[in-house]
Design a protein around this motif. Sequence first.
Motif, PDB file in Angstrom:
ATOM      1  N   HIS A   1       0.893  -1.138  -0.189  1.00 18.58           N
ATOM      2  CA  HIS A   1       0.049   0.239  -0.089  1.00 18.58           C
ATOM      3  C   HIS A   1       0.918   1.068  -0.034  1.00 18.58           C
ATOM      4  O   HIS A   1       1.756   1.350   0.773  1.00 18.58           O
ATOM      5  N   GLY A   2       0.945   1.967  -1.223  1.00 18.99           N
ATOM      6  CA  GLY A   2       1.843   3.068  -1.260  1.00 18.99           C
ATOM      7  C   GLY A   2       1.185   4.270  -0.136  1.00 18.99           C
ATOM      8  O   GLY A   2       0.539   4.166   0.560  1.00 18.99           O
ATOM      9  N   PRO A   3       2.431   5.357  -0.092  1.00 11.75           N
ATOM     10  CA  PRO A   3       2.214   6.249   0.866  1.00 11.75           C
ATOM     11  C   PRO A   3       0.858   7.084   0.682  1.00 11.75           C
ATOM     12  O   PRO A   3       0.273   7.209  -0.181  1.00 11.75           O
ATOM     13  N   PHE A   4       0.460   7.501   1.829  1.00 10.23           N
ATOM     14  CA  PHE A   4      -0.729   8.414   1.821  1.00 10.23           C
ATOM     15  C   PHE A   4      -0.758   9.134   3.235  1.00 10.23           C
ATOM     16  O   PHE A   4      -1.266  10.104   3.391  1.00 10.23           O
ATOM     17  N   ARG A   5      -0.140   8.779   4.268  1.00  9.90           N
ATOM     18  CA  ARG A   5      -0.049   9.520   5.628  1.00  9.90           C
ATOM     19  C   ARG A   5       0.455  10.747   5.439  1.00  9.90           C
ATOM     20  O   ARG A   5       0.067  11.799   6.153  1.00  9.90           O
ATOM     21  N   LYS A   6       1.342  11.101   4.769  1.00  8.47           N
ATOM     22  CA  LYS A   6       2.443  12.075   4.584  1.00  8.47           C
ATOM     23  C   LYS A   6       2.250  12.574   3.163  1.00  8.47           C
ATOM     24  O   LYS A   6       3.210  13.037   2.658  1.00  8.47           O
ATOM     25  N   CYS A   7       1.597  12.173   2.398  1.00 11.49           N
ATOM     26  CA  CYS A   7       1.479  12.258   0.707  1.00 11.49           C
ATOM     27  C   CYS A   7      -0.141  12.400   0.366  1.00 11.49           C
ATOM     28  O   CYS A   7      -0.753  11.405   0.403  1.00 11.49           O
ATOM     29  N   ASN A   8      -0.220  13.434   0.130  1.00 11.28           N
ATOM     30  CA  ASN A   8      -1.711  13.847  -0.352  1.00 11.28           C
ATOM     31  C   ASN A   8      -1.427  14.599  -1.879  1.00 11.28           C
ATOM     32  O   ASN A   8      -1.103  15.681  -2.099  1.00 11.28           O
ATOM     33  N   LEU A   9      -2.158  14.024  -3.004  1.00 11.32           N
ATOM     34  CA  LEU A   9      -1.935  14.556  -4.095  1.00 11.32           C
ATOM     35  C   LEU A   9      -2.850  15.723  -4.505  1.00 11.32           C
ATOM     36  O   LEU A   9      -2.752  16.491  -5.455  1.00 11.32           O
ATOM     37  N   ALA A  10      -4.024  15.968  -3.652  1.00 10.27           N
ATOM     38  CA  ALA A  10      -4.720  17.203  -3.604  1.00 10.27           C
ATOM     39  C   ALA A  10      -3.996  18.388  -3.101  1.00 10.27           C
ATOM     40  O   ALA A  10      -4.670  19.394  -3.555  1.00 10.27           O
ATOM     41  N   VAL A  11      -2.876  18.196  -2.639  1.00  8.71           N
ATOM     42  CA  VAL A  11      -2.299  19.418  -2.238  1.00  8.71           C
ATOM     43  C   VAL A  11      -1.315  19.996  -3.412  1.00  8.71           C
ATOM     44  O   VAL A  11      -0.565  19.206  -3.738  1.00  8.71           O
TER      45      VAL A  11
ATOM     46  N   ASN B   1       4.331  18.256  -3.953  1.00  8.35           N
ATOM     47  CA  ASN B   1       4.493  17.391  -5.103  1.00  8.35           C
ATOM     48  C   ASN B   1       5.837  16.679  -4.922  1.00  8.35           C
ATOM     49  O   ASN B   1       5.654  15.325  -5.291  1.00  8.35           O
ATOM     50  N   LYS B   2       6.777  17.141  -4.456  1.00  2.82           N
ATOM     51  CA  LYS B   2       8.100  16.664  -4.433  1.00  2.82           C
ATOM     52  C   LYS B   2       8.111  15.464  -3.483  1.00  2.82           C
ATOM     53  O   LYS B   2       8.580  14.339  -3.785  1.00  2.82           O
ATOM     54  N   ALA B   3       7.312  15.681  -2.332  1.00  4.18           N
ATOM     55  CA  ALA B   3       7.444  14.722  -1.356  1.00  4.18           C
ATOM     56  C   ALA B   3       6.458  13.503  -1.814  1.00  4.18           C
ATOM     57  O   ALA B   3       6.896  12.458  -1.706  1.00  4.18           O
ATOM     58  N   ALA B   4       5.414  13.747  -2.669  1.00  7.83           N
ATOM     59  CA  ALA B   4       4.781  12.819  -3.230  1.00  7.83           C
ATOM     60  C   ALA B   4       5.743  11.923  -4.202  1.00  7.83           C
ATOM     61  O   ALA B   4       5.686  10.581  -3.960  1.00  7.83           O
ATOM     62  N   TYR B   5       6.308  12.520  -4.935  1.00  2.94           N
ATOM     63  CA  TYR B   5       7.073  11.510  -5.950  1.00  2.94           C
ATOM     64  C   TYR B   5       8.295  11.045  -5.523  1.00  2.94           C
ATOM     65  O   TYR B   5       8.395   9.908  -5.782  1.00  2.94           O
ATOM     66  N   TYR B   6       8.786  11.623  -4.416  1.00  2.00           N
ATOM     67  CA  TYR B   6      10.048  11.018  -3.676  1.00  2.00           C
ATOM     68  C   TYR B   6       9.470   9.791  -2.915  1.00  2.00           C
ATOM     69  O   TYR B   6       9.944   8.922  -2.798  1.00  2.00           O
ATOM     70  N   SER B   7       8.193  10.151  -2.450  1.00  2.00           N
ATOM     71  CA  SER B   7       7.621   8.988  -1.570  1.00  2.00           C
ATOM     72  C   SER B   7       7.584   7.629  -2.522  1.00  2.00           C
ATOM     73  O   SER B   7       7.756   6.601  -2.030  1.00  2.00           O
ATOM     74  N   PHE B   8       6.872   7.776  -3.591  1.00  2.00           N
ATOM     75  CA  PHE B   8       6.672   6.683  -4.420  1.00  2.00           C
ATOM     76  C   PHE B   8       7.775   6.181  -4.953  1.00  2.00           C
ATOM     77  O   PHE B   8       7.914   4.950  -5.145  1.00  2.00           O
TER      78      PHE B   8
END
Length: 258
Positions: A62-72, A78-85
């Motif tokens: 299950h990929g990142p979601f607690r500290k990763c929100n694509l709606a922000v 955005n950088k945090a989301a791409y890094y996390s995945f």
Amino acid sequence: MKNTIHISDLIFYKKSQEEIISFLKENNIKNLELFIEPLEKEYTEKMLRVLENYKFDSISFHGPFRKCNLAVTEEEANKAAYYSFEESFKMGQKYNPKYYVLHTNEWIPNNNITDELKLDIAKKVKEIDKIAKSYNAVLAVENVGIRRTMVYNQEEFESLILDNGYSCLIDIGHAFVNGWDIPALIKKLKDNIVGYHFHNNDGLQDWHRPIHNGNIDYSEIFSLVKKYTPEAVVVLEYDFSEDAQTVLKDCRELEKLA
């Protein structure tokens, strides 16, 4: 083919590595879905130690979601989301998970869902899917959001998946709370569905209760799953407040029916 039944490690969220491995061994659990959160290092390291110290037959991430929100929309988010995945895909190369779950959104900034937001999230999903493919990873887009936080309605979600050729994971509890036509959803997306999240609720709140504790008829749902998506993974995603023995009992029941 028959459906593989996984238990989500959400049920173990507050457990130690030793407690988790002990439960797995005592009950001969071989299939698990694990939350991977590169920005929540303590938890991710714990689950990676479980992977290193226990032999599974089948896993999913299950990929990142607690500290990763694509709606922000802020650049740092955005950088945090791409890094996390990307970090998740790197970690997974060693363990060969069936897929990586992606949430299109969590909370909504200013509680304002606009066409512009939908397009922005869709662009991010496309970028993350591109990164996944570079690691030969399967990204499974999940239907998320409850009522006011549901960015994509059923028709829009179906279009997002089919128009882009994405793999997807259908969360039955979320679909039920949002009033979606679940049989129609499964039939329409059957060639794209790689997994399901099973949990129950009252149709009003996203409770993640056991499959026999709520208003969803899982005998009907599982029949549809077996008929239209016999190769898909079924994950029992119960809240950590639930009894671990209940998820074990329900898992054994579904394994017999699969």
